[in-house]
Design an enzyme around this catalytic site. Structure first.
Site, PDB file in Angstrom:
ATOM      1  N   ALA A 289       0.819  -1.210   0.000  1.00  0.00           N
ATOM      2  CA  ALA A 289       0.000   0.000   0.000  1.00  0.00           C
ATOM      3  C   ALA A 289       0.853   1.260   0.000  1.00  0.00           C
ATOM      4  O   ALA A 289       0.463   2.292  -0.553  1.00  0.00           O
ATOM      5  CB  ALA A 289      -0.923  -0.003   1.226  1.00  0.00           C
ATOM      6  N   ILE A 291       3.724   1.735  -1.412  1.00  0.00           N
ATOM      7  CA  ILE A 291       4.493   1.958  -2.635  1.00  0.00           C
ATOM      8  C   ILE A 291       3.552   2.240  -3.809  1.00  0.00           C
ATOM      9  O   ILE A 291       2.709   1.405  -4.133  1.00  0.00           O
ATOM     10  CB  ILE A 291       5.358   0.718  -2.963  1.00  0.00           C
ATOM     11  CG1 ILE A 291       6.334   0.440  -1.813  1.00  0.00           C
ATOM     12  CG2 ILE A 291       6.123   0.931  -4.262  1.00  0.00           C
ATOM     13  CD1 ILE A 291       7.062  -0.872  -1.946  1.00  0.00           C
ATOM     14  N   GLU A 293       2.918   1.700  -7.049  1.00  0.00           N
ATOM     15  CA  GLU A 293       3.483   0.844  -8.089  1.00  0.00           C
ATOM     16  C   GLU A 293       3.420   1.487  -9.479  1.00  0.00           C
ATOM     17  O   GLU A 293       4.260   1.223 -10.333  1.00  0.00           O
ATOM     18  CB  GLU A 293       2.754  -0.508  -8.116  1.00  0.00           C
ATOM     19  CG  GLU A 293       3.083  -1.413  -6.951  1.00  0.00           C
ATOM     20  CD  GLU A 293       2.191  -1.122  -5.732  1.00  0.00           C
ATOM     21  OE1 GLU A 293       2.262  -1.871  -4.762  1.00  0.00           O
ATOM     22  OE2 GLU A 293       1.436  -0.130  -5.782  1.00  0.00           O
ATOM     23  N   ASP A 335      24.353  30.119 -28.381  1.00  0.00           N
ATOM     24  CA  ASP A 335      25.251  30.539 -29.438  1.00  0.00           C
ATOM     25  C   ASP A 335      24.569  31.652 -30.222  1.00  0.00           C
ATOM     26  O   ASP A 335      23.346  31.709 -30.293  1.00  0.00           O
ATOM     27  CB  ASP A 335      25.540  29.339 -30.351  1.00  0.00           C
ATOM     28  CG  ASP A 335      26.575  29.659 -31.411  1.00  0.00           C
ATOM     29  OD1 ASP A 335      27.636  30.187 -31.044  1.00  0.00           O
ATOM     30  OD2 ASP A 335      26.311  29.390 -32.587  1.00  0.00           O
ATOM     31  N   ASP A 638      24.697  25.305 -32.741  1.00  0.00           N
ATOM     32  CA  ASP A 638      24.531  24.584 -33.995  1.00  0.00           C
ATOM     33  C   ASP A 638      25.843  24.052 -34.558  1.00  0.00           C
ATOM     34  O   ASP A 638      25.835  23.183 -35.424  1.00  0.00           O
ATOM     35  CB  ASP A 638      23.855  25.472 -35.046  1.00  0.00           C
ATOM     36  CG  ASP A 638      24.661  26.735 -35.344  1.00  0.00           C
ATOM     37  OD1 ASP A 638      25.671  26.976 -34.642  1.00  0.00           O
ATOM     38  OD2 ASP A 638      24.287  27.483 -36.258  1.00  0.00           O
ATOM     39  N   ASP A 642      30.113  23.729 -30.448  1.00  0.00           N
ATOM     40  CA  ASP A 642      29.146  23.774 -29.356  1.00  0.00           C
ATOM     41  C   ASP A 642      28.930  22.412 -28.710  1.00  0.00           C
ATOM     42  O   ASP A 642      28.392  22.327 -27.605  1.00  0.00           O
ATOM     43  CB  ASP A 642      27.792  24.282 -29.864  1.00  0.00           C
ATOM     44  CG  ASP A 642      27.864  25.672 -30.450  1.00  0.00           C
ATOM     45  OD1 ASP A 642      28.578  26.501 -29.866  1.00  0.00           O
ATOM     46  OD2 ASP A 642      27.228  25.930 -31.480  1.00  0.00           O
ATOM     47  N   GLU A 707      -4.510   4.426   1.877  1.00  0.00           N
ATOM     48  CA  GLU A 707      -4.518   2.970   1.965  1.00  0.00           C
ATOM     49  C   GLU A 707      -3.722   2.495   3.179  1.00  0.00           C
ATOM     50  O   GLU A 707      -4.136   1.575   3.905  1.00  0.00           O
ATOM     51  CB  GLU A 707      -3.935   2.376   0.684  1.00  0.00           C
ATOM     52  CG  GLU A 707      -4.751   2.675  -0.567  1.00  0.00           C
ATOM     53  CD  GLU A 707      -3.950   2.511  -1.845  1.00  0.00           C
ATOM     54  OE1 GLU A 707      -2.915   1.821  -1.788  1.00  0.00           O
ATOM     55  OE2 GLU A 707      -4.326   3.083  -2.879  1.00  0.00           O
ATOM     56  N   ASN A 732      -3.865   0.668  -6.930  1.00  0.00           N
ATOM     57  CA  ASN A 732      -2.639   1.402  -7.265  1.00  0.00           C
ATOM     58  C   ASN A 732      -2.327   1.386  -8.764  1.00  0.00           C
ATOM     59  O   ASN A 732      -1.854   2.389  -9.305  1.00  0.00           O
ATOM     60  CB  ASN A 732      -1.451   0.818  -6.500  1.00  0.00           C
ATOM     61  CG  ASN A 732      -1.485   1.189  -5.034  1.00  0.00           C
ATOM     62  OD1 ASN A 732      -2.386   1.907  -4.587  1.00  0.00           O
ATOM     63  ND2 ASN A 732      -0.530   0.699  -4.278  1.00  0.00           N
ATOM     64  N   THR A 735      -7.134   1.615 -10.998  1.00  0.00           N
ATOM     65  CA  THR A 735      -8.075   2.705 -10.707  1.00  0.00           C
ATOM     66  C   THR A 735      -7.364   4.009 -10.369  1.00  0.00           C
ATOM     67  O   THR A 735      -7.883   5.093 -10.642  1.00  0.00           O
ATOM     68  CB  THR A 735      -9.017   2.309  -9.550  1.00  0.00           C
ATOM     69  OG1 THR A 735      -8.233   1.945  -8.408  1.00  0.00           O
ATOM     70  CG2 THR A 735      -9.884   1.136  -9.959  1.00  0.00           C
ATOM     71  N   ASP A 736      -6.149   3.960  -9.783  1.00  0.00           N
ATOM     72  CA  ASP A 736      -5.355   5.174  -9.572  1.00  0.00           C
ATOM     73  C   ASP A 736      -4.577   5.559 -10.826  1.00  0.00           C
ATOM     74  O   ASP A 736      -4.340   6.736 -11.089  1.00  0.00           O
ATOM     75  CB  ASP A 736      -4.350   4.969  -8.426  1.00  0.00           C
ATOM     76  CG  ASP A 736      -5.019   5.112  -7.072  1.00  0.00           C
ATOM     77  OD1 ASP A 736      -6.227   5.376  -7.052  1.00  0.00           O
ATOM     78  OD2 ASP A 736      -4.333   4.936  -6.056  1.00  0.00           O
TER      79      ASP A 736
END
Length: 904
Positions: A289, A291, A293, A335, A638, A642, A707, A732, A735-736
């Site tokens: 919960a 972490i 994921e 430049d 360019d 550089d 959670e 996680n 739905t998240d």
């Protein structure tokens, strides 16, 4: 001796041709013998630039799995597998693999940093060996070889000129100087000459634009100036971006937080006498919960979506993390040539007698007008005729634009004539060429003799001070010829100085009607008793939008610094025009930089806005000095010169049209339209992307915290587990995940470019936002635990039913919370529900998936849930809305407090 000199830059410009020939053991007329050339090829190697071995696909793939947060997820998957939770373990590993594949595909296409350097070497060179001139592969050239070069050739190696006739080279890609450089075979007396001023040297990778010459090769391959740049590039380490550093720190925090939760809950359970295996399962569920994921995949996908948006704004991102680095940029080192300016010389003013006319229009397109005079009559007409008829270049339409074949200065004169309706092809038919005296650096002028109305007319152009000495009369603005008095000479000299002070390059034009067509074309006989016609003053103009873009960066708190190979006076004038600098103390030349130690440069770097006459090493020092001050540096450019600084900078930006392949491959971003304004737009987009990433992280963390608190609260209350590990993983990752991804494309705030850059050392979430995350997580947890408690009491401790209620409530709470996270002050009604339609769609999709789990038999079996009745859905809806209402009231209270503070 040769072997020693090949390893490092030498002052070949300071030696006589005889001394250098003797040192290299070669006769300039005969060249090397084939046996000696073969020996030297064996000793020095082929004339090729050092090439970095590209990383293998496996190495790129493995690099995607080295961050700490990825290892935490892999650990969670292993533990889940050991506990027999194979679905959980498979889901975690799937998201880890998906994230790795996304990063792999992007970086596999981009990581080719040095391969393009090889394309700058020419295929063949004209070399003299054993007295015979022949074509030879440039890779087989050795120090001591004698080569012949002429207009249109690429220089195959670094060489000392032996002979030079009207010799010009274009060195912008190496030194940054936009105008062709006059070359000579004479010895340079000064023993400390910057690269751009070494007029008797030729450098690998540059182009011959005029004349002919013979040169002795002094360095090949990695011993050339271009080779030194390649070596500099290989010595520059690729640093992690600010976001990568923040995510790595974030991973450490999550790791210790997860371990802390596991230890505390496991110890509490054992103290209360709970079974060992059950408490182990509970502790692992809590760690899962804690972490988020989906975070790595969401960050990677967010950056990828940002890349696609930035393409439409002419910014091509080559490395994903570079997107957000733009938003943290505090310094942009740009430049001048081809970046701020068009790299197209343009005549700005014309002077005849006391008449000075302005010329409108930019670049090589012959579109514009001459203001203040009539270019079709009088002295102004004669000036434009001289400009067009004493001209060895041509103007051509190509790819919807115009290009100059030949010298850019001559091209500017052709364009000026074209703006008055004089075309070179038409004038040449009426005034055919009889002969010419080419330009050389000693005379500083050139002459073309043409047949005009039965008479031979010499048209001459050159340096004003030199040409004026050859004149005894001048052209009036009416087109008459008058004696050149001392006062008129002083007036011409004064006008030339005025133009020069404006950083304009001035060309003088004169003519002479000859008594007859000359049999030979000698300078002393023809270039005398001239009629001074007038002056043409030109410059490489600023891009129209450059000044506005610089001002926009300044209003965003970004320091802009101009770095160029031009002379200090010219650079400072351009800097003033573009808004970089106003005082001379704000400019430094390359020689002045040489006199500063790294510590001294670091102490002065914040006060300097313009750097002139700089080399690749200087640019690298400037970038490092800024980074030593804690700045997040963006370097644009360019040219080949550089590339090392671009690679050293936090974000390297190459020009897509005029940029060399070397520079593009060293960069993190390519501006496809070569427009400095596109860089400002990319910074705006980068800031918006970072803000949206913060919104996504805020959302994920507050949801994960809810959670954790639900699981921890239930344990402390002595209740059974309110959620199973598979429930947490589903929330996680699915739905998240969709709403968090939709937050990543939230519309940007209108004032995003009116804020100062964020502190690159600041955490991903500052203290205020972290407190908000904690409060929101706690409110969501309380509402969810309340449903769990009510469900347990309703169904007489039926745990499966209570878990279904809790699972569904938490999902609804987090759906609504996604709308809360769109802004930390404004309410959803103020910003509009439909202003982020992707978020609405993501929530609806996630809701359908959640309903499918609860209502379908297969979902009930896999997730161990039961179907719910309508009154139970109403209970879920009521408690699910509660945190959203509380948070909206909280934001209203904050707005009211801020309004009261402003009034007081």
């Amino acid at each position: 001796m040769i072997e020693t000199r090949q390893q490092s830059p030498a002052r070949w410009y300071a030696g006589t041709i005889e001394d250098i020939s003797r040192e290299f053991g070669v006769d300039p007329a005969q060249g090397l013998g084939e046996d000696e050339a073969a020996r030297r090829l064996s000793a020095h190697g082929r004339n090729e630039l050092p090439e970095a071995a590209p990383p293998s696909p496996w190495r790129i793939l493995v690099a995607q799995f080295t961050s700490l947060i990825i290892w935490v997820l892999i650990g969670a998957a292993l533990v889940s597998g050991l506990l027999g939770e194979w679905i959980d373990a498979g889901a975690i590993l799937a998201i880890v693999l998906l994230n790795g594949l996304l990063g792999f595909v992007q970086e596999y296409r981009a990581e080719q940093s040095l391969a393009a350097l090889k394309t700058m070497a020419v295929t063949y060179a004209r070399v003299v060996r054993e007295g015979v001139r022949r074509a030879l592969s440039s890779t087989e050239l050795v120090p001591g070889d004698i080569i012949d070069v002429e207009a249109g050739d690429h220089v195959p190696a670094d060489a000392r000129l032996i002979q030079a006739t009207a010799f010009l080279t274009q060195e912008a890609a190496l030194t940054g100087e936009s105008t062709p450089v006059e070359k000579t075979s004479k010895v340079l007396a000064d023993h400390d000459v910057p690269l751009a001023d070494q007029r008797n040297m030729l450098f690998m990778g540059t182009t011959v634009t005029g004349g002919k010459g013979r040169a002795l090769i002094v360095a090949t391959g990695s011993g050339t100036e271009l080779g030194r740049i390649a070596t500099l590039m290989t010595s520059v380490a690729v640093e992690p971006t600010p976001l990568q550093r923040r995510l790595e720190q974030f991973g450490h925090v999550l790791l210790w937080l997860s371990l802390g939760i596991v230890v505390v809950v496991f110890a509490l359970g054992l103290w209360r006498g709970e079974p060992l295996f059950e408490m182990f399962l509970t502790a692992v569920s809590l760690a899962v919960a804690a972490i988020p994921e989906g975070l790595p995949a969401i960050v990677t996908t967010t950056l990828a979506l940002g890349v696609m948006r930035m393409v439409s704004r002419h910014a091509l991102i080559r490395r994903l993390p570079a997107v957000e680095t733009l938003g943290a940029a505090t310094v942009i080192c740009t430049d001048k040539t081809g970046t701020l300016t068009k790299n197209e010389m343009t005549v700005r003013q014309l002077a005849v007698d006391d008449l000075v006319c302005d010329v409108t229009g930019d670049g090589y397109a012959p579109m514009g007008e001459i203001i203040g005079g009539d270019g079709r009559t009088g002295g102004l007409r004669d000036l434009l005729w001289s400009a067009v008829l004493c001209n060895g270049s041509s103007l051509r339409a190509a790819d919807g634009g115009w290009t100059v074949v030949g010298d850019p200065t001559e091209g500017a004169l052709l364009v000026a004539g074209g703006k008055a309706g004089w075309r070179k092809e038409e004038l040449e038919r009426a005034h055919p060429l009889v002969g010419e005296i080419p330009f050389d650096s000693e005379r500083k002028m050139m002459t073309m003799i043409r047949r005009s109305e039965g008479r031979a007319v010499a048209y001459v152009k050159g340096a004003p001070d030199i040409l004026l000495e050859r004149c005894d009369s001048y052209m009036t603005k009416a087109g008459d010829v008058a004696p050149l008095s001392d006062s008129m000479r002083r007036s011409i000299v004064s006008r030339n100085q005025q133009f020069a002070q404006q950083a304009l390059r001035v060309v003088a034009l004169a003519r002479r009607v000859l008594d007859s067509e000359p049999a030979t074309f000698e300078s002393q006989a023809i270039e005398r008793e001239l009629v001074f016609v007038g002056l043409a003053a030109m410059k490489d103009p600023l891009r129209p939008e450059a000044k506005q873009a610089v001002e926009r960066c300044r209003s965003a708190g970004i320091k802009t610094v101009m770095i160029t190979g031009d002379h200090k006076e010219t650079a400072l004038a351009i800097g003033r025009e573009a808004g970089f600098a106003s005082a001379e103390r704000q400019a430094l030349s390359g020689l002045e930089l040489n006199g500063l130690t790294d510590a001294e440069l670091s102490s002065r770097v914040r006060d300097v806005s313009v750097y002139a006459r700089v080399s690749a090493e200087h640019k690298l020092r400037i970038v490092r000095a800024w980074r030593a001050q804690g700045a997040v540096v963006a370097m644009t450019g360019d040219g080949v010169n550089d590339a090392p600084a671009i690679r050293e900078a936090d974000i390297g930006i190459a020009m897509g049209i005029t940029g060399t392949d070397v520079t593009k491959d060293a960069s993190d971003m390519v501006v496809t339209d070569d427009n400095f304004a596109s860089i400002a737009a990319a910074v705006e987009e980068g800031r918006s992307i970072y803000e949206n990433i913060r919104k996504s992280v805020h959302y994920l963390l507050s949801c994960n915290l809810s959670e954790v608190l639900v699981m921890l609260g239930s344990t402390l209350l002595g209740w059974p587990l309110p959620l199973l590990p598979i429930h947490i993983l589903w929330i996680n990752l699915v739905t998240d995940g969709f709403p968090a991804l939709a937050l990543a494309v939230d519309p940007k705030d209108p004032d995003v470019m009116k804020r100062p850059p964020r502190d690159p050392q600041a955490p991903l979430l500052d203290r205020q936002r972290f407190v908000t995350v904690c409060i929101q997580g706690a409110v969501m947890a309380v509402a969810t635990l309340a449903v769990f408690g009510v469900a347990l009491s309703i169904m007489n401790d039926e745990v499966t039913f209570a878990r279904t209620m809790t699972f569904t409530t938490l999902v609804l709470v987090q759906f609504l919370h996604a709308f809360t996270c769109r802004h930390d002050r404004f309410s959803l009604l103020q910003i509009g529900i439909t202003t982020n339609r992707m978020l609405v769609a993501a929530v609806l999709l996630s809701a359908l998936l959640q309903a499918g789990i609860v209502l379908s038999p297969w979902g009930q079996e896999i997730f161990r849930v039961v179907p719910l009745r309508p009154n139970e859905w109403w209970l879920i809806a009521g408690f699910g809305l509660l945190p959203f209402v509380v948070m909206e009231l909280w934001k209203a209270w904050i707005r009211r407090g801020n309004g009261s503070a402003r009034q007081s």
